[in-house]
Design a protein around this motif. Sequence first.
Motif, PDB file in Angstrom:
ATOM      1  N   ARG A  11       0.835  -1.204   0.000  1.00 36.21           N
ATOM      2  CA  ARG A  11       0.000   0.000   0.000  1.00 36.21           C
ATOM      3  C   ARG A  11       0.868   1.251   0.000  1.00 36.21           C
ATOM      4  NH1 ARG A  11      -2.888   1.195   5.446  1.00 36.21           N
ATOM      5  NH2 ARG A  11      -0.717   1.658   5.890  1.00 36.21           N
ATOM      6  N   ALA A  35      -1.992   6.321  -1.342  1.00 37.00           N
ATOM      7  CA  ALA A  35      -2.959   5.343  -0.842  1.00 37.00           C
ATOM      8  C   ALA A  35      -2.851   5.228   0.670  1.00 37.00           C
ATOM      9  CB  ALA A  35      -2.708   3.985  -1.495  1.00 37.00           C
ATOM     10  N   ALA A  53      -7.518   1.540   2.589  1.00 32.26           N
ATOM     11  CA  ALA A  53      -6.705   1.236   1.412  1.00 32.26           C
ATOM     12  C   ALA A  53      -6.018  -0.121   1.537  1.00 32.26           C
ATOM     13  CB  ALA A  53      -5.679   2.333   1.162  1.00 32.26           C
ATOM     14  N   ILE A  54      -5.750  -0.557   2.747  1.00 35.12           N
ATOM     15  CA  ILE A  54      -5.091  -1.853   2.915  1.00 35.12           C
ATOM     16  C   ILE A  54      -5.974  -2.985   2.411  1.00 35.12           C
ATOM     17  CG2 ILE A  54      -5.860  -2.301   5.279  1.00 35.12           C
ATOM     18  CD1 ILE A  54      -3.011  -3.417   5.742  1.00 35.12           C
ATOM     19  N   THR A 108      -5.487  -3.088  -1.451  1.00 32.17           N
ATOM     20  CA  THR A 108      -4.138  -3.225  -1.988  1.00 32.17           C
ATOM     21  C   THR A 108      -4.083  -4.392  -2.949  1.00 32.17           C
ATOM     22  OG1 THR A 108      -3.175  -2.339   0.032  1.00 32.17           O
ATOM     23  CG2 THR A 108      -1.713  -3.621  -1.363  1.00 32.17           C
TER      24      THR A 108
END
Length: 165
Positions: free
Chosen positions: A11, A154, A159-160, A163
């Motif tokens: 990420r 990100a 966002a993780i 990814t």
Amino acid sequence: MIDAVRRCMFRELDGFAAELDGYPDDAAVWTDLPGFANSTGTLTLHVCGGLRHFIGAGIGGSSYVRDRDLEFSKRGVSRAELHLLLAVTRDEIARAFELFDPAKLSEQFPLEMGGHRIRTDLMLVHLTAHLGYHLGQADGHRRATTGERKSVGAMGATAILETRD
């Protein structure tokens, strides 16, 4: 834990790529600004050098040899070359973690950092946090250089989950 570290590192590397794309041209990536110790170009070289050394070579057994001084002295690398370096770094991390035995998390990390040896799990947490710290610096440099107020990396908490693997 390895999957979480890998996803966080990916990420943040994706965040570096987005930051590079947020500059109007290659030269802006290297702009020296008052109050900023390092440009985004330098930070990209540094994080890739560190990850390739500690993860790629230290865990994955790659043949990468780090030149930390060069990470901070080299200038003028194009964004295309920096993107390629991010991709190589991502690939080395992926290969290293594919080979990694989670039972080794409680063992000493195979390489020293700053003359010290610490447990592997702590080293991986440190490297992940260090990467995020430098991504924040890159975001600040890009904003100050371009005048843009919005984040492009990100860095969102969700966002993780998004990814790419």
